[in-house]
Design a protein around this motif. Structure first.
Motif, PDB file in Angstrom:
ATOM      1  N   TYR A   6      -2.509   0.786  -4.442  1.00 34.63           N
ATOM      2  CA  TYR A   6      -2.209  -0.592  -4.062  1.00 34.63           C
ATOM      3  C   TYR A   6      -1.326  -1.203  -5.146  1.00 34.63           C
ATOM      4  O   TYR A   6      -1.724  -1.296  -6.310  1.00 34.63           O
ATOM      5  N   GLN A  64       4.708   8.815   0.176  1.00 32.79           N
ATOM      6  CA  GLN A  64       5.364   7.826   1.038  1.00 32.79           C
ATOM      7  C   GLN A  64       5.897   6.665   0.213  1.00 32.79           C
ATOM      8  O   GLN A  64       5.531   6.493  -0.952  1.00 32.79           O
ATOM      9  N   GLN A  82       0.871  -1.183   0.000  1.00 30.39           N
ATOM     10  CA  GLN A  82       0.000   0.000   0.000  1.00 30.39           C
ATOM     11  C   GLN A  82       0.901   1.224   0.000  1.00 30.39           C
ATOM     12  O   GLN A  82       1.846   1.302   0.794  1.00 30.39           O
ATOM     13  N   GLN A  83       0.629   2.179  -0.897  1.00 30.23           N
ATOM     14  CA  GLN A  83       1.452   3.379  -0.954  1.00 30.23           C
ATOM     15  C   GLN A  83       0.576   4.615  -0.801  1.00 30.23           C
ATOM     16  O   GLN A  83      -0.266   4.891  -1.656  1.00 30.23           O
ATOM     17  N   ALA A  84       0.787   5.337   0.280  1.00 30.87           N
ATOM     18  CA  ALA A  84       0.103   6.612   0.494  1.00 30.87           C
ATOM     19  C   ALA A  84       0.863   7.705  -0.251  1.00 30.87           C
ATOM     20  O   ALA A  84       2.055   7.554  -0.563  1.00 30.87           O
ATOM     21  N   GLU A 123      -9.823   6.058   4.991  1.00 30.31           N
ATOM     22  CA  GLU A 123      -8.392   5.843   5.214  1.00 30.31           C
ATOM     23  C   GLU A 123      -7.816   4.740   4.327  1.00 30.31           C
ATOM     24  O   GLU A 123      -6.583   4.546   4.290  1.00 30.31           O
ATOM     25  N   ASP A 124      -8.674   4.008   3.614  1.00 26.58           N
ATOM     26  CA  ASP A 124      -8.187   2.989   2.688  1.00 26.58           C
ATOM     27  C   ASP A 124      -7.728   3.605   1.361  1.00 26.58           C
ATOM     28  O   ASP A 124      -7.138   2.914   0.526  1.00 26.58           O
ATOM     29  N   SER A 125      -8.014   4.878   1.147  1.00 23.98           N
ATOM     30  CA  SER A 125      -7.605   5.552  -0.093  1.00 23.98           C
ATOM     31  C   SER A 125      -6.087   5.544  -0.199  1.00 23.98           C
ATOM     32  O   SER A 125      -5.384   6.029   0.697  1.00 23.98           O
ATOM     33  N   ALA A 126      -5.578   4.984  -1.276  1.00 23.66           N
ATOM     34  CA  ALA A 126      -4.133   4.823  -1.473  1.00 23.66           C
ATOM     35  C   ALA A 126      -3.925   4.164  -2.835  1.00 23.66           C
ATOM     36  O   ALA A 126      -4.882   3.801  -3.518  1.00 23.66           O
ATOM     37  N   THR A 175      -9.787   5.399  -4.473  1.00 27.56           N
ATOM     38  CA  THR A 175     -10.296   6.599  -3.802  1.00 27.56           C
ATOM     39  C   THR A 175     -11.635   6.247  -3.175  1.00 27.56           C
ATOM     40  O   THR A 175     -12.549   5.796  -3.872  1.00 27.56           O
ATOM     41  N   ARG A 214      -5.098   2.831  -8.104  1.00 30.99           N
ATOM     42  CA  ARG A 214      -5.368   3.975  -7.218  1.00 30.99           C
ATOM     43  C   ARG A 214      -6.806   3.876  -6.733  1.00 30.99           C
ATOM     44  O   ARG A 214      -7.743   3.969  -7.518  1.00 30.99           O
TER      45      ARG A 214
END
Lengths: 115, 109
Positions: free
Chosen positions: A90, A41, A36-38, A85-88, A113, A111
């Motif tokens: 993958y 980050q 998972q990449q925010a 908060e799962d928005s990221a 959203t 991605r």
């Protein structure tokens, strides 16, 4: 040759919906990883498969996250009852060998959203 | 606790101006250190793996080196197409790579 592919590339989900993200690894690759990449980050580990066996799921953030690789090839990451908060992004990666010290090849990511 | 710190966070270079990116790590039992390049909207692209202190690897304008505490990615005479985020990652034999937050490189023509 063909690299790692992921679908869909973009997914918008309303909070509470379930989503399924697909990964097609490089043919013949034994190991498969989900990260998972925010934004801004580095990728963070979620789970690891060696063939069809899920050997490590220590990075999955909650029991809403579930991954499978039933035939040792294609993998699906499922997120139930999505939250904001799962928005990221993958990311899926595959590796030819079992050893984690061997290089991993990444797909383009999905991605997600959550609105 | 395992840590990977990359510096600087962002770097702007003129075309042809050589520089180095740093990745310092504190892990117990390093089994491998990886450098990846990531372009916006894409997944990380594998560049190098280093396994032991003193090891060096080169590819075009990039050269990666490893000591017992850090790794450097040297960029010689960079071009605008080298602009990207460069990620460093380590493995200790656990089932994953542990990534730093990256250095965002911009090369100005």
């Amino acid at each position: 040759g063909a690299g790692v592919s992921q679908s869909p590339r973009y997914k918008v989900a309303k909070r509470g919906q379930d989503v399924a993200l697909r990964c097609d690894p490089i043919s013949g690759h034994v190991s498969l990883f989900w990260y998972q990449q925010a934004l801004g980050q580095g990728p963070e580990f979620l789970t690891y498969f060696q063939n069809e066996a899920q050997l490590d799921k220590s990075g999955l953030p909650s029991d809403r996250f579930f991954a499978e690789r039933p035939e040792g090839s294609v993998s699906t990451l499922k997120i139930q009852r999505t939250q904001q908060e799962d928005s990221a992004v993958y990311l899926c990666a595959s590796s030819l060998r079992r050893e984690v010290s061997y290089e991993q090849y990444f797909g383009p990511g999905t991605r997600l959203t959550v609105t | 606790e395992d840590q990977v710190t990359q510096s600087p966070e962002a770097l702007r270079l003129q075309e042809g101006e050589s520089s180095s990116l740093n990745c310092s790590y504190t892990v117990s039992g390093l089994r491998g250190l990886f450098w990846y390049r990531q372009d916006p909207g894409k997944g990380p692209e594998f560049l190098f793996t280093l396994y032991s202190a003193g090891e060096e690897k080169e590819k075009e304008r990039l050269k990666a080196t490893l000591t017992k505490k850090e790794s450097f990615l040297h960029i010689t005479a960079p071009k605008p197409e080298d602009s990207a985020t460069y990620l460093c990652a380590v493995t200790t034999g656990a089932n994953n790579l542990f990534f730093g937050t990256g250095t965002r490189l911009t090369v100005i023509p």
